[in-house]
Design a protein around this motif. Structure first.
Motif, mmCIF file in Angstrom:
data_model
loop_
_atom_site.group_PDB
_atom_site.id
_atom_site.type_symbol
_atom_site.label_atom_id
_atom_site.label_comp_id
_atom_site.label_asym_id
_atom_site.label_seq_id
_atom_site.Cartn_x
_atom_site.Cartn_y
_atom_site.Cartn_z
ATOM 1 N N GLN A 71 1.353 -10.511 -6.543
ATOM 2 C CA GLN A 71 1.190 -9.097 -7.270
ATOM 3 C C GLN A 71 1.626 -8.071 -6.498
ATOM 4 N N ILE A 72 2.388 -8.227 -5.324
ATOM 5 C CA ILE A 72 3.130 -7.269 -4.550
ATOM 6 C C ILE A 72 3.656 -6.114 -5.115
ATOM 7 N N ARG A 73 4.179 -6.006 -6.126
ATOM 8 C CA ARG A 73 4.836 -5.060 -6.857
ATOM 9 C C ARG A 73 3.819 -3.870 -7.346
ATOM 10 N N LYS A 74 2.607 -4.694 -7.568
ATOM 11 C CA LYS A 74 1.449 -3.626 -8.180
ATOM 12 C C LYS A 74 0.788 -3.006 -6.858
ATOM 13 N N ILE A 75 0.720 -3.708 -6.001
ATOM 14 C CA ILE A 75 0.078 -3.344 -4.687
ATOM 15 C C ILE A 75 0.867 -2.279 -3.910
ATOM 16 N N GLN A 76 2.056 -2.450 -3.704
ATOM 17 C CA GLN A 76 2.686 -1.532 -3.085
ATOM 18 C C GLN A 76 2.931 -0.050 -3.227
ATOM 19 N N PRO A 77 2.724 0.416 -4.663
ATOM 20 C CA PRO A 77 2.369 1.750 -4.712
ATOM 21 C C PRO A 77 1.068 2.484 -4.155
ATOM 22 N N LEU A 104 11.142 7.414 -3.519
ATOM 23 C CA LEU A 104 11.135 5.892 -3.557
ATOM 24 C C LEU A 104 9.852 5.189 -3.838
ATOM 25 N N ARG A 105 8.898 6.173 -3.446
ATOM 26 C CA ARG A 105 7.665 5.626 -3.839
ATOM 27 C C ARG A 105 7.213 5.934 -5.196
ATOM 28 N N ARG A 106 7.700 6.765 -5.702
ATOM 29 C CA ARG A 106 7.290 7.165 -7.070
ATOM 30 C C ARG A 106 7.883 6.399 -7.987
ATOM 31 N N ALA A 107 9.037 5.545 -7.640
ATOM 32 C CA ALA A 107 9.746 4.737 -8.548
ATOM 33 C C ALA A 107 8.741 3.477 -8.726
ATOM 34 N N GLY A 108 8.012 3.596 -7.797
ATOM 35 C CA GLY A 108 7.069 2.170 -7.984
ATOM 36 C C GLY A 108 6.012 2.349 -8.967
ATOM 37 N N GLY A 109 5.783 3.626 -9.262
ATOM 38 C CA GLY A 109 4.612 3.861 -10.210
ATOM 39 C C GLY A 109 4.515 5.349 -10.684
ATOM 40 N N PRO A 110 3.290 5.571 -11.404
ATOM 41 C CA PRO A 110 3.139 7.246 -11.782
ATOM 42 C C PRO A 110 2.891 8.240 -10.380
ATOM 43 N N PRO A 111 3.501 9.323 -10.339
ATOM 44 C CA PRO A 111 3.089 10.014 -9.412
ATOM 45 C C PRO A 111 1.524 9.884 -9.022
#
Ligand SMILES: Nc1ncnc2c1ncn2[C@@H]1O[C@H](COP(=O)(O)OP(=O)(O)OP(=O)(O)O)[C@@H](O)[C@H]1O
Length: 315
Positions: A71-77, A104-111
């Protein structure tokens, strides 16, 4: 008690070489957790696995209640990572670089709300550097910039890898004050590696000492030091020519006695400082010996570290 991080029997092999040999530990939400260990102990490898950068050979890691392997993609933001080597784009200005990482970080999820870039830079003593190119910053300023980058988008877990290693004493204190401020938020967990015992003692609620890929000791700094009570030593200096070692040879709690007749100094290692001091002072009084001076050497976190780790001079 909520744990931000749970590491279960984690191992990492590079070919035949095992860098991490089965480590298990938990980190409390809202705490500052320090990972200490000599060069080559496996700290960076362990952090890499927790951050999802280095694949795990076996075992499992839960970060923020999610499995890092799947679940790293959910964790990373929700995590912020400060890198040891900050080879940032040298041609960008500080403002451009921060914007770049923020996007770059916002690309992983909502601000996420978080502190503004201006606030971060002000707290890290970099307010006047917004227009500077990254290669115009000093090594210490780049290091503080890497902390600011780790904090963009308000992460819940912040990983700091030797955050003050290249800093002068003034900048180190500024960074410590900044990390202390972060710690006031009960939802934020800080995980840091350091080689500075003073830093670990000042900042960390809990410390894990690792060596050769294993957990060697864990506890809060005071607990770790109190585990070393048997190593407390008292030094006495007596008036010239009056003292004899035979007066104290049968002391019950002393684990080691060293008498130097050149300087009239006695060094006693003991489990019970108060009792041993009382006994020595009573015997000095009954033998009519003048005590000129005394000193207590209490163990430090550095003693704990040294007693648990063996340094290979080739590392
Ligand atoms: N990619 C790799 N391939 C092979 N061996 C590696 C690799 N990365 C690390 N190692 C080895 O794993 C061991 C642990 O290295 P690691 O960088 O995790 O230690 P460390 O505790 O972070 O050290 P330091 O305090 O010097 O940064 C070392 O012996 C290192 O040589």
């Amino acid at each position: 008690m909520i744990h931000s991080l749970e590491v279960h029997d984690v191992r990492k092999s590079y070919g035949d070489f095992q860098a991490v040999k089965g480590m298990s530990f938990k980190v409390r939400q809202g705490s500052c957790f320090g990972i200490l260990g000599p060069n080559g102990a496996g700290k960076t490898t362990l952090l890499g696995m927790i951050e999802g950068i280095v694949p795990i050979t076996s075992g499992s890691i839960d970060l923020l209640g999610m499995d890092v392997a799947t679940q790293i993609r959910k964790i990373q933001p929700r995590i912020g990572v400060q890198l040891q080597q900050n080879n940032y784009f040298q041609f960008l200005s500080v403002a451009q670089l921060l914007k770049f990482y923020q996007q770059l970080r916002r690309a992983g999820g909502p601000p996420r709300k978080g502190q503004s870039i201006e606030w971060l830079l002000q707290r890290l003593g970099l307010s006047d550097k917004l227009k500077f190119k990254v290669d115009e910053l000093s090594g210490g300023q780049k290091q503080r910039l890497s902390i600011a980058i780790a904090l963009l988008e308000d992460p819940d877990v912040i990983f700091l890898d030797e955050p003050t290693s290249a800093l002068d004493p003034h900048s180190r204190h500024l960074t410590w004050e900044f990390i202390e401020q972060l710690k006031q938020d009960p939802n934020k967990t800080v995980i840091l590696t350091t080689h500075y015992m003073e830093e670990a003692e000042r900042l960390c609620d809990e410390i894990m000492i690792m060596n050769d890929g294993r957990v060697i000791a864990q506890g809060n700094p005071a607990e770790l030091v109190s585990g070393m009570q048997a190593r407390q030593a008292i030094q006495f200096q007596f008036a010239k020519g009056q003292f004899k070692l035979e007066y104290v040879q049968d002391l019950a709690d002393a684990t080691d006695l060293h008498w130097d007749d050149q300087t009239d100094r006695l060094r006693v290692t003991t489990r019970e400082v108060a009792q041993t001091m009382r006994s020595i002072l009573e015997r000095s009084q009954s033998q009519r010996i003048d005590v000129i001076n005394f000193d207590i050497d209490r163990p430090s976190l550095e003693d704990v570290f040294l007693s648990h780790t063996v340094k290979d001079p080739r590392e």
